[in-house]
Design a protein around this motif. Structure first.
Motif, PDB file in Angstrom:
ATOM      1  N   ILE A   1     -12.822  38.879   9.684  1.00 13.21           N
ATOM      2  CA  ILE A   1     -11.710  39.782   9.354  1.00 13.21           C
ATOM      3  C   ILE A   1     -11.642  40.909  10.387  1.00 13.21           C
ATOM      4  CG2 ILE A   1     -10.737  41.361   7.632  1.00 13.21           C
ATOM      5  CD1 ILE A   1     -12.262  39.743   5.500  1.00 13.21           C
ATOM      6  N   HIS A   2     -12.805  41.319  10.890  1.00 20.03           N
ATOM      7  CA  HIS A   2     -12.835  42.393  11.887  1.00 20.03           C
ATOM      8  C   HIS A   2     -12.162  42.001  13.203  1.00 20.03           C
ATOM      9  CE1 HIS A   2     -14.793  45.585   9.863  1.00 20.03           C
ATOM     10  NE2 HIS A   2     -15.987  45.035   9.757  1.00 20.03           N
ATOM     11  N   ILE A   3     -11.964  40.726  13.438  1.00 13.84           N
ATOM     12  CA  ILE A   3     -11.301  40.325  14.685  1.00 13.84           C
ATOM     13  C   ILE A   3      -9.888  40.923  14.736  1.00 13.84           C
ATOM     14  CG2 ILE A   3     -10.400  38.358  16.002  1.00 13.84           C
ATOM     15  CD1 ILE A   3     -12.782  36.719  14.924  1.00 13.84           C
TER      16      ILE A   3
ATOM     17  N   ASP B   1      -6.462  47.335   3.653  1.00 21.62           N
ATOM     18  CA  ASP B   1      -6.088  45.988   4.129  1.00 21.62           C
ATOM     19  C   ASP B   1      -7.321  45.105   4.272  1.00 21.62           C
ATOM     20  OD1 ASP B   1      -3.413  46.304   4.242  1.00 21.62           O
ATOM     21  OD2 ASP B   1      -3.311  46.678   6.408  1.00 21.62           O
ATOM     22  N   PHE B   2      -8.349  45.709   4.846  1.00 29.75           N
ATOM     23  CA  PHE B   2      -9.591  44.967   5.061  1.00 29.75           C
ATOM     24  C   PHE B   2     -10.147  44.481   3.722  1.00 29.75           C
ATOM     25  CE2 PHE B   2     -14.126  44.462   5.552  1.00 29.75           C
ATOM     26  CZ  PHE B   2     -14.242  43.813   6.762  1.00 29.75           C
ATOM     27  N   LYS B   3     -10.136  45.380   2.717  1.00 31.32           N
ATOM     28  CA  LYS B   3     -10.678  45.017   1.410  1.00 31.32           C
ATOM     29  C   LYS B   3      -9.848  43.922   0.745  1.00 31.32           C
ATOM     30  CE  LYS B   3     -12.914  49.375   1.134  1.00 31.32           C
ATOM     31  NZ  LYS B   3     -12.872  50.773   0.750  1.00 31.32           N
TER      32      LYS B   3
ATOM     33  N   LYS C   1     -17.460  35.637   7.263  1.00 29.53           N
ATOM     34  CA  LYS C   1     -16.068  35.938   6.897  1.00 29.53           C
ATOM     35  C   LYS C   1     -15.747  37.407   7.139  1.00 29.53           C
ATOM     36  CE  LYS C   1     -15.857  32.533   3.148  1.00 29.53           C
ATOM     37  NZ  LYS C   1     -15.942  32.484   1.669  1.00 29.53           N
ATOM     38  N   HIS C   2     -16.686  38.272   6.750  1.00 27.95           N
ATOM     39  CA  HIS C   2     -16.509  39.716   6.944  1.00 27.95           C
ATOM     40  C   HIS C   2     -16.244  40.021   8.424  1.00 27.95           C
ATOM     41  CE1 HIS C   2     -17.802  44.034   5.967  1.00 27.95           C
ATOM     42  NE2 HIS C   2     -17.722  44.029   7.280  1.00 27.95           N
ATOM     43  N   GLU C   3     -17.067  39.458   9.280  1.00 19.34           N
ATOM     44  CA  GLU C   3     -16.907  39.744  10.710  1.00 19.34           C
ATOM     45  C   GLU C   3     -15.646  39.090  11.260  1.00 19.34           C
ATOM     46  OE1 GLU C   3     -18.628  42.119  11.588  1.00 19.34           O
ATOM     47  OE2 GLU C   3     -20.174  41.979  10.037  1.00 19.34           O
TER      48      GLU C   3
ATOM     49  N   THR D   1     -11.507  48.248  11.030  1.00 13.88           N
ATOM     50  CA  THR D   1     -11.912  49.230  10.017  1.00 13.88           C
ATOM     51  C   THR D   1     -12.218  48.563   8.675  1.00 13.88           C
ATOM     52  OG1 THR D   1      -9.710  49.598   9.149  1.00 13.88           O
ATOM     53  CG2 THR D   1     -10.371  50.895  11.081  1.00 13.88           C
ATOM     54  N   HIS D   2     -12.672  49.367   7.731  1.00 13.05           N
ATOM     55  CA  HIS D   2     -12.868  48.893   6.361  1.00 13.05           C
ATOM     56  C   HIS D   2     -11.802  49.523   5.459  1.00 13.05           C
ATOM     57  CE1 HIS D   2     -17.363  48.176   7.416  1.00 13.05           C
ATOM     58  NE2 HIS D   2     -16.674  47.083   7.583  1.00 13.05           N
ATOM     59  N   ASN D   3     -10.577  49.513   5.893  1.00 15.07           N
ATOM     60  CA  ASN D   3      -9.505  50.150   5.119  1.00 15.07           C
ATOM     61  C   ASN D   3      -9.043  49.239   3.969  1.00 15.07           C
ATOM     62  OD1 ASN D   3      -8.083  48.169   6.403  1.00 15.07           O
ATOM     63  ND2 ASN D   3      -6.944  49.538   7.756  1.00 15.07           N
TER      64      ASN D   3
HETATM   65 ZN   LIG Z   1     -17.530  45.522   8.586  1.00 13.06          ZN
END
Ligand SMILES: [Zn+2]
Ligand SMILES: [Zn+2]
Length: 155
Positions: free
Chosen positions: A71-73, A81-83, A67-69, A77-79
């Motif tokens: 979201i990276h699509i 929004d990402f969190k 799932k983490h990866e 970044t880990h900003n």
């Molecule tokens: Zn990551």
């Protein structure tokens, strides 16, 4: 036992359907035998790598990593929004640590000036000591010297 690659693809489709309404473009997924990190996404290759070693220790984390990866699509970044996205899809941000995932440096360099040591995973081409070189610019006089190296594949 880790899920097969085919199973990873089927989970990708399921998560894509559940959390993104199927909006994520299809990417390739593979296991990496070398990587010690949990996972990575390469936008240029459109490839999710799942770290085999990491998940042999933490097999329960495969879905979180996937799932983490995913979201990276859309977000490299880990900003913030990402969190938010992580929370939304029920994943965790922090990869766990384990002693066997820490690998001893393959190369040990030394500054001929101050004798400071620089352990590195990769070979340096042109690098000089950050402490001795003015303005962090390359300085031949403080070129890092290889002191020690381990054979490839050493863990
Ligand atoms: Zn990551
Ligand atoms: Zn130095």
């Amino acid at each position: 036992m880790l899920p097969t690659v085919a199973e990873l693809y089927s989970r990708f489709r399921r998560f894509n359907h559940c959390f993104w309404d199927g909006r994520l473009p299809m990417v390739r997924i593979e296991y990496s035998n070398r990587m010690l990190a949990a996972g990575s996404y390469s936008p240029s290759e459109r490839l999710i790598r799942i770290g085999r070693k990491y998940h042999e220790i933490f097999p329960e984390d495969v879905d979180d990593t996937l799932k983490h990866e995913m979201i990276h699509i859309f977000n490299p970044t880990h900003n913030a929004d990402f969190k938010r996205e992580l929370k939304r899809v029920g994943s965790t941000l922090r990869a766990k640590c384990h002693p066997s995932l820490r690998r001893p440096p393959r190369y040990l360099y030394e500054c001929p000036g101050c004798r400071q040591e620089y352990p590195r995973q990769r070979r340096f081409r042109m690098a000089s000591c950050g402490t001795c070189s003015a303005n962090g610019r390359y300085d031949e006089r403080f070129k890092l010297q290889l002191k020690q190296s381990r054979p490839p594949g050493y863990q």
